[in-house]
Design a protein around this motif. Structure first.
Motif, mmCIF file in Angstrom:
data_model
loop_
_atom_site.group_PDB
_atom_site.id
_atom_site.type_symbol
_atom_site.label_atom_id
_atom_site.label_comp_id
_atom_site.label_asym_id
_atom_site.label_seq_id
_atom_site.Cartn_x
_atom_site.Cartn_y
_atom_site.Cartn_z
ATOM 1 N N ASN A 47 0.637 -1.250 -0.021
ATOM 2 C CA ASN A 47 0.097 0.204 0.071
ATOM 3 C C ASN A 47 0.906 1.319 -0.081
ATOM 4 O O ASN A 47 0.491 2.202 -0.475
ATOM 5 N N ALA A 48 1.990 1.251 0.576
ATOM 6 C CA ALA A 48 2.808 2.382 0.618
ATOM 7 C C ALA A 48 3.262 2.868 -0.738
ATOM 8 O O ALA A 48 3.350 3.996 -1.360
ATOM 9 N N LYS A 49 3.624 1.791 -1.327
ATOM 10 C CA LYS A 49 4.054 1.887 -3.130
ATOM 11 C C LYS A 49 2.825 2.660 -3.855
ATOM 12 O O LYS A 49 2.976 3.703 -4.636
ATOM 13 N N LYS A 50 1.424 1.843 -3.679
ATOM 14 C CA LYS A 50 0.473 2.297 -4.410
ATOM 15 C C LYS A 50 -0.254 3.820 -3.829
ATOM 16 O O LYS A 50 -0.385 4.802 -4.884
ATOM 17 N N ALA A 51 -0.002 4.205 -2.656
ATOM 18 C CA ALA A 51 -0.274 5.499 -2.270
ATOM 19 C C ALA A 51 0.570 6.562 -2.719
ATOM 20 O O ALA A 51 0.455 7.670 -3.336
ATOM 21 N N VAL A 52 1.645 6.297 -2.702
ATOM 22 C CA VAL A 52 3.177 7.192 -3.282
ATOM 23 C C VAL A 52 2.732 7.374 -4.753
ATOM 24 O O VAL A 52 3.057 8.645 -5.248
ATOM 25 N N LYS A 53 2.548 6.356 -5.478
ATOM 26 C CA LYS A 53 2.302 6.608 -6.704
ATOM 27 C C LYS A 53 1.013 7.534 -6.982
ATOM 28 O O LYS A 53 1.193 8.156 -8.299
ATOM 29 N N GLU A 54 0.011 7.526 -6.426
ATOM 30 C CA GLU A 54 -1.137 8.445 -6.540
ATOM 31 C C GLU A 54 -0.848 9.785 -5.954
ATOM 32 O O GLU A 54 -1.654 10.736 -6.088
ATOM 33 N N GLY A 55 0.206 10.066 -5.513
ATOM 34 C CA GLY A 55 0.635 11.467 -5.036
ATOM 35 C C GLY A 55 0.170 11.727 -3.584
ATOM 36 O O GLY A 55 0.395 12.959 -3.219
ATOM 37 N N ILE A 56 0.141 10.810 -2.843
ATOM 38 C CA ILE A 56 -0.356 10.845 -1.613
ATOM 39 C C ILE A 56 0.797 10.820 -0.636
ATOM 40 O O ILE A 56 1.691 9.958 -0.951
ATOM 41 N N HIS A 57 1.220 11.625 0.230
ATOM 42 C CA HIS A 57 2.189 11.756 1.350
ATOM 43 C C HIS A 57 1.837 10.533 1.968
ATOM 44 O O HIS A 57 0.856 10.615 2.921
ATOM 45 N N VAL A 58 2.829 9.793 2.483
ATOM 46 C CA VAL A 58 2.969 8.559 3.233
ATOM 47 C C VAL A 58 3.858 8.396 4.324
ATOM 48 O O VAL A 58 5.129 8.793 3.980
#
Length: 256
Positions: A47-58
């Motif tokens: 999920n970290a990879k997917k969230a970062v890909k969408e431009g969300i700060h993680v």
């Protein structure tokens, strides 16, 4: 400043991060570890990879089970081993919300500080997450003031200072089935961490203790003194020159 964010664990199941981002979520904390072993590590990594890909700060958080400094250090090192390789742009968080073994306030605070120090020594932005009541009654808050603070209180107001307020556990966000924790951040941690990473340590040049000048034809001590912003008398004294009007080509003059 008030930035909308969430925190998730495997309880949220599959997440459509594209929909989450389009629903106005700017940051997300994802559970990475618990204790010194955790069977859901893959959930964080995926999920970290997917969230970062969408431009969300993680950011990532660790659920603590320690009751001593030695246990806290082991848990912190385990946490770092899991998040290693991810360039997260929100803090690494110690989630400390229970005292399972009933240790003293001092002992639990000592462990928290030891854990957070391991994160900071690893070059990370460290943060503490806890409940309002737990912070005010089970921990020595004064000793924890150097660290960023994320506080949970499910109420219409927080009623105290915090850098992030977790205001409900029953929020709803597009892309997530069921309830999710909702947060307001009052600091732009992404900007702070970016600045921290871009700031290079200032190197202080160590001045040379001594320079050696080789006398050239036509030189005299006045020329040498002017060249190195010193005085003839100092050159005479430092080099034990007997006659200040007599120097010769090839002679070594030390300038201290």
């Amino acid at each position: 400043m008030k930035i909308k964010g969430i925190d998730v664990s495997h309880w949220q199941g599959n997440i459509n991060w594209d929909k989450v981002q389009k629903d106005g979520v700017k940051f997300a904390f994802i559970k990475a570890t618990q204790g010194t072993s955790y069977s859901k590590v893959h959930y964080f990594k995926d999920n970290a990879k997917k969230a970062v890909k969408e431009g969300i700060h993680v950011g990532a958080y660790h659920y603590a089970t320690f009751s001593s400094v030695s246990e806290a250090i082991k848990e912190a090192k385990y946490f770092l081993s899991v998040v290693k390789g991810f360039k997260l742009d929100y803090p690494l968080v110690l989630d400390l919300e229970e005292d399972k073994k009933g240790v003293s306030k001092k002992q639990l605070t000592d462990g928290a500080i030891a854990f957070l120090e391991v994160l900071e020594n690893g070059g990370h932005f460290a943060m503490l997450y806890t409940g309002k009541s737990f912070l005010e009654n089970q921990l020595d808050e004064k000793r924890l003031k150097p660290y960023a603070l994320w506080v949970a209180r499910y109420n219409y107001e927080l009623g105290r200072h915090a850098d992030i307020w977790q205001h409900t556990s029953s929020g709803r966000v597009n892309g997530i089935s069921g309830n999710v924790d909702m947060n307001w951040s009052y600091r732009d941690f992404a900007a702070e961490i970016r600045k921290m990473r871009n700031t290079k340590p200032t190197k202080i040049a160590t001045p040379k203790k001594e320079t050696v000048y080789i006398v050239k034809p036509g030189d005299n001590l006045t020329k040498v003194a002017n060249k190195y912003n010193t005085s003839v008398d100092k050159l005479v004294r430092d080099n034990k020159i007997k006659n200040k009007n007599l120097i010769y080509p090839g002679q070594k003059i030390r300038i201290k």
